[in-house]
Scaffold this active site. Structure first.
Site, PDB file in Angstrom:
ATOM      1  N   SER A  12      -7.112   3.080  -3.890  1.00 22.93           N
ATOM      2  CA  SER A  12      -7.700   3.435  -5.192  1.00 22.93           C
ATOM      3  C   SER A  12      -9.192   3.723  -5.125  1.00 22.93           C
ATOM      4  O   SER A  12      -9.734   4.432  -5.973  1.00 22.93           O
ATOM      5  CB  SER A  12      -7.446   2.306  -6.197  1.00 22.93           C
ATOM      6  N   ARG A  13      -9.869   3.164  -4.155  1.00 22.03           N
ATOM      7  CA  ARG A  13     -11.334   3.354  -4.118  1.00 22.03           C
ATOM      8  C   ARG A  13     -11.859   3.112  -2.699  1.00 22.03           C
ATOM      9  O   ARG A  13     -11.097   2.753  -1.789  1.00 22.03           O
ATOM     10  CB  ARG A  13     -12.020   2.412  -5.104  1.00 22.03           C
ATOM     11  N   ASN A  78      -5.388  -0.820   5.112  1.00 22.29           N
ATOM     12  CA  ASN A  78      -6.789  -0.761   4.689  1.00 22.29           C
ATOM     13  C   ASN A  78      -7.139  -1.810   3.632  1.00 22.29           C
ATOM     14  O   ASN A  78      -8.268  -2.294   3.590  1.00 22.29           O
ATOM     15  CB  ASN A  78      -7.068   0.642   4.141  1.00 22.29           C
ATOM     16  N   TYR A 143     -13.323 -14.403   6.117  1.00 18.09           N
ATOM     17  CA  TYR A 143     -13.177 -12.953   6.342  1.00 18.09           C
ATOM     18  C   TYR A 143     -13.204 -12.616   7.839  1.00 18.09           C
ATOM     19  O   TYR A 143     -12.372 -11.854   8.335  1.00 18.09           O
ATOM     20  CB  TYR A 143     -14.312 -12.248   5.591  1.00 18.09           C
ATOM     21  N   LYS A 147     -10.254 -10.861  10.061  1.00 18.90           N
ATOM     22  CA  LYS A 147     -10.441  -9.561  10.709  1.00 18.90           C
ATOM     23  C   LYS A 147     -10.308  -9.672  12.239  1.00 18.90           C
ATOM     24  O   LYS A 147      -9.762  -8.776  12.882  1.00 18.90           O
ATOM     25  CB  LYS A 147     -11.801  -8.968  10.317  1.00 18.90           C
TER      26      LYS A 147
HETATM   27  P1  NAI Z   1     -13.105  -1.980  -1.723  1.00 14.61           P
HETATM   28  O1  NAI Z   1     -13.249  -3.335  -2.305  1.00 14.61           O
HETATM   29  O2  NAI Z   1     -13.904  -0.862  -2.258  1.00 14.61           O
HETATM   30  O3  NAI Z   1     -11.558  -1.542  -1.720  1.00 14.61           O
HETATM   31  C1  NAI Z   1     -10.574  -2.431  -1.297  1.00 14.61           C
HETATM   32  C2  NAI Z   1      -9.231  -1.869  -1.667  1.00 14.61           C
HETATM   33  O4  NAI Z   1      -8.230  -2.830  -1.319  1.00 14.61           O
HETATM   34  C3  NAI Z   1      -9.091  -1.598  -3.156  1.00 14.61           C
HETATM   35  O5  NAI Z   1      -8.364  -0.406  -3.345  1.00 14.61           O
HETATM   36  C4  NAI Z   1      -8.308  -2.810  -3.647  1.00 14.61           C
HETATM   37  O6  NAI Z   1      -7.556  -2.552  -4.824  1.00 14.61           O
HETATM   38  C5  NAI Z   1      -7.394  -3.046  -2.449  1.00 14.61           C
HETATM   39  N1  NAI Z   1      -6.831  -4.399  -2.438  1.00 14.61           N
HETATM   40  C6  NAI Z   1      -7.497  -5.567  -2.383  1.00 14.61           C
HETATM   41  N2  NAI Z   1      -6.628  -6.594  -2.426  1.00 14.61           N
HETATM   42  C7  NAI Z   1      -5.378  -6.057  -2.499  1.00 14.61           C
HETATM   43  C8  NAI Z   1      -4.075  -6.587  -2.584  1.00 14.61           C
HETATM   44  N3  NAI Z   1      -3.833  -7.905  -2.617  1.00 14.61           N
HETATM   45  N4  NAI Z   1      -3.035  -5.733  -2.636  1.00 14.61           N
HETATM   46  C9  NAI Z   1      -3.250  -4.407  -2.612  1.00 14.61           C
HETATM   47  N5  NAI Z   1      -4.450  -3.823  -2.548  1.00 14.61           N
HETATM   48  C10 NAI Z   1      -5.509  -4.652  -2.505  1.00 14.61           C
HETATM   49  O7  NAI Z   1     -13.380  -2.178  -0.169  1.00 14.61           O
HETATM   50  P2  NAI Z   1     -13.693  -1.122   0.990  1.00 14.61           P
HETATM   51  O8  NAI Z   1     -15.101  -1.291   1.341  1.00 14.61           O
HETATM   52  O9  NAI Z   1     -13.166   0.209   0.670  1.00 14.61           O
HETATM   53  O10 NAI Z   1     -12.846  -1.802   2.158  1.00 14.61           O
HETATM   54  C11 NAI Z   1     -11.617  -1.274   2.657  1.00 14.61           C
HETATM   55  C12 NAI Z   1     -11.257  -2.032   3.919  1.00 14.61           C
HETATM   56  O11 NAI Z   1     -12.296  -1.847   4.873  1.00 14.61           O
HETATM   57  C13 NAI Z   1     -11.124  -3.537   3.706  1.00 14.61           C
HETATM   58  O12 NAI Z   1     -10.069  -4.023   4.499  1.00 14.61           O
HETATM   59  C14 NAI Z   1     -12.451  -4.071   4.216  1.00 14.61           C
HETATM   60  O13 NAI Z   1     -12.336  -5.388   4.664  1.00 14.61           O
HETATM   61  C15 NAI Z   1     -12.739  -3.102   5.343  1.00 14.61           C
HETATM   62  N6  NAI Z   1     -14.146  -3.032   5.710  1.00 14.61           N
HETATM   63  C16 NAI Z   1     -15.080  -2.544   4.831  1.00 14.61           C
HETATM   64  C17 NAI Z   1     -16.406  -2.493   5.206  1.00 14.61           C
HETATM   65  C18 NAI Z   1     -17.475  -1.938   4.329  1.00 14.61           C
HETATM   66  O14 NAI Z   1     -18.646  -1.955   4.768  1.00 14.61           O
HETATM   67  N7  NAI Z   1     -17.189  -1.427   3.140  1.00 14.61           N
HETATM   68  C19 NAI Z   1     -16.848  -2.975   6.525  1.00 14.61           C
HETATM   69  C20 NAI Z   1     -15.781  -3.452   7.354  1.00 14.61           C
HETATM   70  C21 NAI Z   1     -14.485  -3.471   6.943  1.00 14.61           C
END
Ligand code: NAI
Length: 233
Positions: A12-13, A78, A143, A147
């Site tokens: 979604s985002r 993701n 976290y 990971k």
């Molecule tokens: P975000 O918070 O913008 O998006 C996370 C997404 O996961 C959202 O679409 C949310 O609805 C979904 N989500 C969360 N819990 C859920 C559940 N129980 N069931 C289904 N969907 C669920 O985060 P972002 O930054 O886009 O992160 C995406 C991935 O990348 C995550 O796994 C995060 O840990 C990883 N990541 C992000 C980093 C960053 O700097 N933004 C750095 C390293 C890893």
């Protein structure tokens, strides 16, 4: 099996949305999950949203028939959350919620998809882990553990599935500009990044496209760090 069907959790985002856009542009059919699909609309016939809470076994059970019909050739785990706190203040709930979503959720979604990939004798599994799981980060014991667990899961599963032409890799992002990192990226952090900037979702999406492609046929069990050089071994 069509080799151009991708299932992306948390579409979604943020990074997930960036992955959806990139795979659509590359001609894939995309099944994107989010916690409430009624909030999402798609104008592209090649993009479908479905509701799925990866931390909830009942939601996963309901999602099984969707996966069986769609038959993804590529899975991108993701979806993920943070619930940061200093170790001594971290509650059992903060620990369990993060492990249950990031690590156990990845295990459960992968199980649904791996069965189909084994039958098809082809597949690509890409896990979005984090640099926090490699270098550690104060306030993120939950976290980081989840990971690092995803990277270990990646290596073991790669060994189990390799003979069936299924590759399993992780992408370990550094700091990427999304809702998750709002308020975390400042001048001090940027100074520590050799490439001198925070990452963009497109920096992750291009690597995921590469790993999903035939160009990456001989890469499995790896964690690709995409962090602008923040962490070097
Ligand atoms: P975000 O918070 O913008 O998006 C996370 C997404 O996961 C959202 O679409 C949310 O609805 C979904 N989500 C969360 N819990 C859920 C559940 N129980 N069931 C289904 N969907 C669920 O985060 P972002 O930054 O886009 O992160 C995406 C991935 O990348 C995550 O796994 C995060 O840990 C990883 N990541 C992000 C980093 C960053 O700097 N933004 C750095 C390293 C890893």
């Amino acid at each position: 099996m069509d080799k151009n069907r991708v299932l992306i959790t948390g579409g979604s985002r943020g990074i997930g949305k960036g992955l959806c856009d990139a795979f659509l542009s590359d001609g894939y059919e995309v099944l994107a999950t989010c916690r409430d699909a009624s909030q999402m609309s798609s104008k592209d016939k090649n993009l479908i949203y479905e509701s799925l809470d990866i931390s909830n076994p009942i939601s996963l059970e309901q999602f099984k028939s969707v996966v069986d019909d769609f038959k993804p050739s590529v899975l991108i785990n993701n979806a993920g959350i943070t619930k940061d706190n200093l170790f001594l203040r971290m509650s059992d709930e903060e620990w369990t919620d993060v492990l249950n979503t990031n690590l156990t959720g990845t295990f459960r979604v992968t199980k649904l998809v791996a069965k189909l990939m084994l039958k098809a004798k082809w597949g690509r599994i890409i896990n979005i882990s984090s640099i926090s799981g490699i270098m550690g980060n104060a306030g993120q014991t939950n976290y980081s553990a989840s990971k690092a667990g995803m990277d270990g899961f990646t290596r073991s599963l790669a060994k189990e599935l390799g003979a069936r032409n299924i590759t399993v890799n992780s992408i370990s992002p550094g700091f990427i500009e999304t809702d998750m990192t709002k308020g975390l990226i400042d001048e001090n952090l940027i100074k520590k990044i050799p490439l001198g900037r925070a990452g963009q979702v497109s920096d992750i999406a291009s690597i995921a496209l590469f790993l999903a492609s035939e160009k990456a046929n001989y890469i499995t069990g790896q964690t690709l760090v995409v962090d602008g050089g923040l962490f070097m071994k």
